[in-house]
Scaffold this motif. Structure first.
Motif, PDB file in Angstrom:
ATOM      1  N   LYS A  45      42.199  34.229  34.675  1.00 21.85           N
ATOM      2  CA  LYS A  45      41.554  32.925  34.547  1.00 21.85           C
ATOM      3  C   LYS A  45      42.521  31.782  34.843  1.00 21.85           C
ATOM      4  O   LYS A  45      42.176  30.829  35.545  1.00 21.85           O
ATOM      5  N   GLU A  46      43.758  31.855  34.324  1.00 24.57           N
ATOM      6  CA  GLU A  46      44.705  30.757  34.545  1.00 24.57           C
ATOM      7  C   GLU A  46      45.050  30.612  36.027  1.00 24.57           C
ATOM      8  O   GLU A  46      45.251  29.499  36.523  1.00 24.57           O
ATOM      9  N   VAL A  47      45.080  31.707  36.759  1.00 24.80           N
ATOM     10  CA  VAL A  47      45.331  31.644  38.202  1.00 24.80           C
ATOM     11  C   VAL A  47      44.119  31.039  38.908  1.00 24.80           C
ATOM     12  O   VAL A  47      44.259  30.183  39.784  1.00 24.80           O
ATOM     13  N   GLN A  52      41.583  26.397  41.734  1.00 21.67           N
ATOM     14  CA  GLN A  52      40.544  25.371  41.780  1.00 21.67           C
ATOM     15  C   GLN A  52      41.158  23.974  41.777  1.00 21.67           C
ATOM     16  O   GLN A  52      40.720  23.086  42.520  1.00 21.67           O
ATOM     17  N   GLU A  53      42.182  23.765  40.955  1.00 21.89           N
ATOM     18  CA  GLU A  53      42.845  22.453  40.890  1.00 21.89           C
ATOM     19  C   GLU A  53      43.527  22.127  42.220  1.00 21.89           C
ATOM     20  O   GLU A  53      43.435  21.009  42.722  1.00 21.89           O
TER      21      GLU A  53
END
Length: 78
Positions: A45-47, A52-53
Motif C-alpha cells: 500500500k505505501e508503494v 499515486q502521489e
C-alpha cells in the motif's frame, strides 16, 4: 470489509484468477504469496500511494509545461 482467518499454507481466492496464500507466520509478521496474472499490478500500500502521489505531481508539472509552451507559441505568432 471482509475479515477471514487463515492458517499457514491456507489461501483465499479473489475472482477467478487471484490466489493469496499464507506462507508463514512469525510473531507479528505474515508472509503472503500472491498468484495473479501478469497484467495485474501488485504493490504494498505505501508503494502504491507513493506512485499515486508521483503521478499527481507529474500531471501538474505536465500541465504547467503545456501552458508555458502554449503561451510561447501564441506570443511567437503575434
Amino acid at each position: 470489509m471482509l475479515v477471514l482467518t487463515r492458517k499457514q499454507m491456507e489461501s483465499i481466492i479473489i475472482g477467478d484468477d487471484i490466489e493469496i496464500i499464507v506462507l508463514s507466520i512469525d510473531g507479528e509478521q505474515i508472509k503472503l504469496g500472491i498468484n495473479a496474472p501478469n497484467s495485474i499490478e501488485i504493490h504494498r500500500k505505501e508503494v502504491y500511494l507513493s506512485i499515486q502521489e508521483e503521478n499527481t505531481v507529474a500531471i501538474k508539472a505536465e500541465k504547467k509545461s503545456l501552458s508555458v509552451i502554449s503561451k510561447y507559441f501564441k506570443e511567437k505568432n503575434n
